[in-house]
Design a protein around this motif. Sequence first.
Motif, PDB file in Angstrom:
ATOM      1  N   LYS A 154      35.370  33.928  25.795  1.00  0.00           N
ATOM      2  CA  LYS A 154      36.065  33.758  24.514  1.00  0.00           C
ATOM      3  C   LYS A 154      35.901  35.003  23.651  1.00  0.00           C
ATOM      4  CE  LYS A 154      36.448  30.672  20.525  1.00  0.00           C
ATOM      5  NZ  LYS A 154      35.913  29.461  19.852  1.00  0.00           N
ATOM      6  N   LYS A 155      34.672  35.505  23.584  1.00  0.00           N
ATOM      7  CA  LYS A 155      34.425  36.696  22.772  1.00  0.00           C
ATOM      8  C   LYS A 155      35.110  37.916  23.374  1.00  0.00           C
ATOM      9  CE  LYS A 155      30.714  38.937  20.220  1.00  0.00           C
ATOM     10  NZ  LYS A 155      29.262  38.919  19.907  1.00  0.00           N
ATOM     11  N   LEU A 156      35.112  37.990  24.708  1.00  0.00           N
ATOM     12  CA  LEU A 156      35.777  39.096  25.391  1.00  0.00           C
ATOM     13  C   LEU A 156      37.266  39.099  25.060  1.00  0.00           C
ATOM     14  CD1 LEU A 156      35.631  41.439  27.431  1.00  0.00           C
ATOM     15  CD2 LEU A 156      35.992  39.767  29.259  1.00  0.00           C
ATOM     16  N   SER A 157      37.882  37.917  25.034  1.00  0.00           N
ATOM     17  CA  SER A 157      39.301  37.802  24.701  1.00  0.00           C
ATOM     18  C   SER A 157      39.562  38.246  23.267  1.00  0.00           C
ATOM     19  CB  SER A 157      39.762  36.357  24.905  1.00  0.00           C
ATOM     20  OG  SER A 157      41.113  36.208  24.524  1.00  0.00           O
ATOM     21  N   GLU A 158      38.662  37.849  22.353  1.00  0.00           N
ATOM     22  CA  GLU A 158      38.824  38.234  20.940  1.00  0.00           C
ATOM     23  C   GLU A 158      38.752  39.748  20.761  1.00  0.00           C
ATOM     24  OE1 GLU A 158      35.753  36.119  18.969  1.00  0.00           O
ATOM     25  OE2 GLU A 158      36.765  34.155  19.055  1.00  0.00           O
ATOM     26  N   ILE A 159      37.831  40.393  21.474  1.00  0.00           N
ATOM     27  CA  ILE A 159      37.657  41.840  21.331  1.00  0.00           C
ATOM     28  C   ILE A 159      38.830  42.595  21.967  1.00  0.00           C
ATOM     29  CG2 ILE A 159      36.233  43.810  21.987  1.00  0.00           C
ATOM     30  CD1 ILE A 159      33.799  41.978  21.859  1.00  0.00           C
ATOM     31  N   LEU A 160      39.231  42.180  23.172  1.00  0.00           N
ATOM     32  CA  LEU A 160      40.323  42.871  23.870  1.00  0.00           C
ATOM     33  C   LEU A 160      41.682  42.585  23.249  1.00  0.00           C
ATOM     34  CD1 LEU A 160      39.292  42.378  27.628  1.00  0.00           C
ATOM     35  CD2 LEU A 160      39.070  44.452  26.258  1.00  0.00           C
ATOM     36  N   GLY A 161      41.825  41.420  22.628  1.00  0.00           N
ATOM     37  CA  GLY A 161      43.093  41.070  21.997  1.00  0.00           C
ATOM     38  C   GLY A 161      44.118  40.520  22.956  1.00  0.00           C
ATOM     39  N   VAL A 162      43.670  40.123  24.153  1.00  0.00           N
ATOM     40  CA  VAL A 162      44.557  39.527  25.164  1.00  0.00           C
ATOM     41  C   VAL A 162      43.819  38.357  25.815  1.00  0.00           C
ATOM     42  CG1 VAL A 162      45.812  41.662  25.656  1.00  0.00           C
ATOM     43  CG2 VAL A 162      43.736  41.131  26.947  1.00  0.00           C
ATOM     44  N   PRO A 163      44.535  37.439  26.454  1.00  0.00           N
ATOM     45  CA  PRO A 163      43.880  36.290  27.084  1.00  0.00           C
ATOM     46  C   PRO A 163      42.942  36.712  28.223  1.00  0.00           C
ATOM     47  CG  PRO A 163      46.259  35.966  26.949  1.00  0.00           C
ATOM     48  CD  PRO A 163      46.003  37.374  26.583  1.00  0.00           C
ATOM     49  N   VAL A 164      41.830  36.010  28.356  1.00  0.00           N
ATOM     50  CA  VAL A 164      40.860  36.248  29.417  1.00  0.00           C
ATOM     51  C   VAL A 164      40.609  34.922  30.127  1.00  0.00           C
ATOM     52  CG1 VAL A 164      38.504  36.947  30.002  1.00  0.00           C
ATOM     53  CG2 VAL A 164      39.774  38.172  28.207  1.00  0.00           C
ATOM     54  N   VAL A 165      40.703  34.941  31.464  1.00  0.00           N
ATOM     55  CA  VAL A 165      40.513  33.729  32.267  1.00  0.00           C
ATOM     56  C   VAL A 165      39.436  33.992  33.307  1.00  0.00           C
ATOM     57  CG1 VAL A 165      41.586  32.049  33.809  1.00  0.00           C
ATOM     58  CG2 VAL A 165      42.932  33.087  31.968  1.00  0.00           C
ATOM     59  N   GLY A 166      38.455  33.100  33.395  1.00  0.00           N
ATOM     60  CA  GLY A 166      37.422  33.217  34.410  1.00  0.00           C
ATOM     61  C   GLY A 166      37.834  32.487  35.676  1.00  0.00           C
ATOM     62  N   THR A 167      37.632  33.115  36.839  1.00  0.00           N
ATOM     63  CA  THR A 167      38.043  32.498  38.117  1.00  0.00           C
ATOM     64  C   THR A 167      36.992  32.720  39.194  1.00  0.00           C
ATOM     65  OG1 THR A 167      39.194  34.470  38.941  1.00  0.00           O
ATOM     66  CG2 THR A 167      40.492  32.914  37.638  1.00  0.00           C
ATOM     67  N   THR A 168      37.041  31.860  40.183  1.00  0.00           N
ATOM     68  CA  THR A 168      36.354  32.068  41.460  1.00  0.00           C
ATOM     69  C   THR A 168      37.434  31.871  42.512  1.00  0.00           C
ATOM     70  OG1 THR A 168      34.276  31.201  40.571  1.00  0.00           O
ATOM     71  CG2 THR A 168      34.481  31.333  42.970  1.00  0.00           C
ATOM     72  N   ALA A 169      38.148  32.942  42.814  1.00  0.00           N
ATOM     73  CA  ALA A 169      39.357  32.847  43.631  1.00  0.00           C
ATOM     74  C   ALA A 169      39.069  32.329  45.029  1.00  0.00           C
ATOM     75  CB  ALA A 169      40.050  34.216  43.715  1.00  0.00           C
ATOM     76  N   ARG A 170      37.882  32.581  45.534  1.00  0.00           N
ATOM     77  CA  ARG A 170      37.547  32.156  46.893  1.00  0.00           C
ATOM     78  C   ARG A 170      37.591  30.639  47.033  1.00  0.00           C
ATOM     79  NH1 ARG A 170      34.564  36.422  49.312  1.00  0.00           N
ATOM     80  NH2 ARG A 170      33.103  35.099  50.420  1.00  0.00           N
ATOM     81  N   SER A 171      37.238  29.933  45.954  1.00  0.00           N
ATOM     82  CA  SER A 171      37.267  28.464  45.991  1.00  0.00           C
ATOM     83  C   SER A 171      38.451  27.892  45.222  1.00  0.00           C
ATOM     84  CB  SER A 171      35.960  27.906  45.411  1.00  0.00           C
ATOM     85  OG  SER A 171      35.811  28.266  44.047  1.00  0.00           O
ATOM     86  N   GLY A 172      39.245  28.767  44.578  1.00  0.00           N
ATOM     87  CA  GLY A 172      40.417  28.316  43.831  1.00  0.00           C
ATOM     88  C   GLY A 172      40.114  27.925  42.398  1.00  0.00           C
ATOM     89  N   GLN A 173      38.857  28.033  41.988  1.00  0.00           N
ATOM     90  CA  GLN A 173      38.476  27.634  40.627  1.00  0.00           C
ATOM     91  C   GLN A 173      39.094  28.576  39.590  1.00  0.00           C
ATOM     92  OE1 GLN A 173      34.247  27.322  40.100  1.00  0.00           O
ATOM     93  NE2 GLN A 173      34.379  27.058  37.881  1.00  0.00           N
ATOM     94  N   GLY A 174      39.777  27.998  38.598  1.00  0.00           N
ATOM     95  CA  GLY A 174      40.352  28.770  37.500  1.00  0.00           C
ATOM     96  C   GLY A 174      41.742  29.304  37.751  1.00  0.00           C
TER      97      GLY A 174
END
Length: 711
Positions: A154-174
């Motif tokens: 959330k804080k990373l998104s606020e600083i960068l000014g763009v949406p940030v999504v956390g994922t674990t692509a290997r398991s499909g999470q996020g």
Amino acid sequence: MGLTNQSTGTGALKEMFEVELESLEDIVVALAGNPNTGKSTVFNSLTGLNQHTGNWPGKTVTNAQGKYKYNSKRYILVDLPGTYSLLANSAEEQVARDFVCFGNPHATVVVTDATCLERNLNLVLQILEITNKVVVCVNLMDEAKRKKINVDLKKLSEILGVPVVGTTARSGQGLDKLKDTVQKVAKGEIETNPIKIKYNKIFEDAIEDIKEYLDNTVEDKINTHWTSLRLIDGDQPLLDSMNEYLNIDLSKDELLKQKLESVHANLYKESIRDHIVSCIVKTAEGISKKTVLTEKKKHNEIDRKFDNVLTSRIFGLPIMIALLGIIFWLTIQGANYPSAMLAQGLFWIEGQLTIFFNWLGTPTWIHDILILGMYRTLAWVVSVMLPPMAIFFPIFTLLEDLGYLPRVAFNLDHYFKKACAHGKQALTMCMGFGCNAAGIIACRIIDSPRERLIAIITNNFVPCNGRFPTLIALATIFIASGAGAFNSVAATLSILITIILGVFITLMISKILSKTILKGLPSSFTLELPPYRKPQVGRVIVRSIFDRTLFVLGRAVAVAAPAGLVIWVMANIAVGNVSILTHCAQFLDPFANLLGLDGYILMAFILGLPANEIVIPILIMSYMSKGSMLELDSLSEMRQLFVDNGWTWLTAVCTMLFSLNHWPCGTTLWTIRKETQSLKWTWVSFIIPTITGIVVCFIVAQGARLLGLVL
């Protein structure tokens, strides 16, 4: 169809940005990121098998596109080359930069690694300077959790000014949340306000001065603030790209040149790039400190313990050679049974086709050409090539997924640098063990055109799976025949020695090329040692079979079919009661004897140009005076046939050496032509290994005869 005015807002672009849209309503998404961030896993997870790969036209850089649907909308995902920056120092960086800048995708997803976010933010910040339609995907969240790293998304998104999504692509999470966020950004439902990198006042004033001029020149076709920065840095490739894709030639703009000269007069030109990079790095460091919390400082301790062994000067190379030997042993032993079953099935089909042709009343010569010539050649190629590739490529890809292959490049980098070649050539060379054509394709990872050519030309010096049957058979029946119970071990060791010789010759020829027709100094490159990860076996098998095994096999089949026709014609058409094949062999015999071979052996290699797998069957056919390719029931029968035709241990050794060092197969030559877009370098790739093989065999044969080692 390509990206068009209607679909992207830019003018119609050239072939480099061709994207296969089914509808103008399709949403184009660019996928960017550093190497080893799991970008390919994100791409594969989103698109599944609905994807294809190729080259960016005019560039030997991989181009992967895939499709997926979300909320009844079609998305075209373009997987950009993995790169650490967009400063256009390499073909990969230029392709990635140009697509984001001129392709004007509806959204750009930047994949980052949660375990080393600070380094990845450098690329994120550069992309944010070009476009605000960005979604940051923080991948490998499971790895971060395991290493006690906490990322405040959330804080990373606020600083960068763009949406940030956390994922674990290997398991499909996020991934569902990532799709939803991409859709909202593409439709403009999320308002973005990207962070601005702060340069010093002199720099900002200079940028503003150039920007004010560009605003009236290029209008809204490109981000003028970022363009001003790149022009101040002297980015010539950007000017070329603007001319190519926007039809704006700023290189001839005299007023702009004067402004840039004035700017450079106020700045120390040699420190411009350093200042730009320094500001990006410092900004990334600041963001990382605010958003990343590491509970355990030595989170890479286990990886480092492994690396202390696997990349050490004492154990690194021996472990690598031993592992290579195990892989070859598994490939050789594991391929025997499926290869025999596949051959049995294919030759059963041959019998059924013969019955069918007889039922049709087909003339004998047509049956023989189509079945005994073309089909039998195809059957040999498929039955011999497919099983080893289906074993070797998945194992190789598992090592890649595990994170070991970068360690191989690290271990061999010193030796390739000594040869004035590129350290990444170690990886392309290893890929050549499975198939030289696949190794040639893998040379795309080398940035320098000069060093890429060296890697392409020398890839043939490591034996592919097509040459292993010849090497294995001769090593078993002539070299390891006296080893008794240790026959297979002795054969494996002799093959391993042959492979090490191939690597040595690769380094030697690379050095000669770099000092002659491809002069130049070795370039530097960033070699990242990614964390060790548990490989995804199922996904790896699917990817290696579809992307590598079947792709290479398809090319081999296309080349082998017409070759079967040529082989049949030469073996069955006689001139003066002697076949054309025999005439050719007798003509070549004096020259072949100088190399420790005979005319039939040399003819078998010549006719085996389409695929090395058929060299031994052609040789047996020639010795037995038959009109089609044959295989004997046992190695002992093969040994007796060869001995009866004058073979000695020297003949076997020289045949193995010539198999290691001779022209590439037809599939590999075709691939070289495709990759280099040059007949000249294709011929060079043909001639150099051929001359090497002739010289090596001549020295060995004449040396053995002079020393009286053979009668």
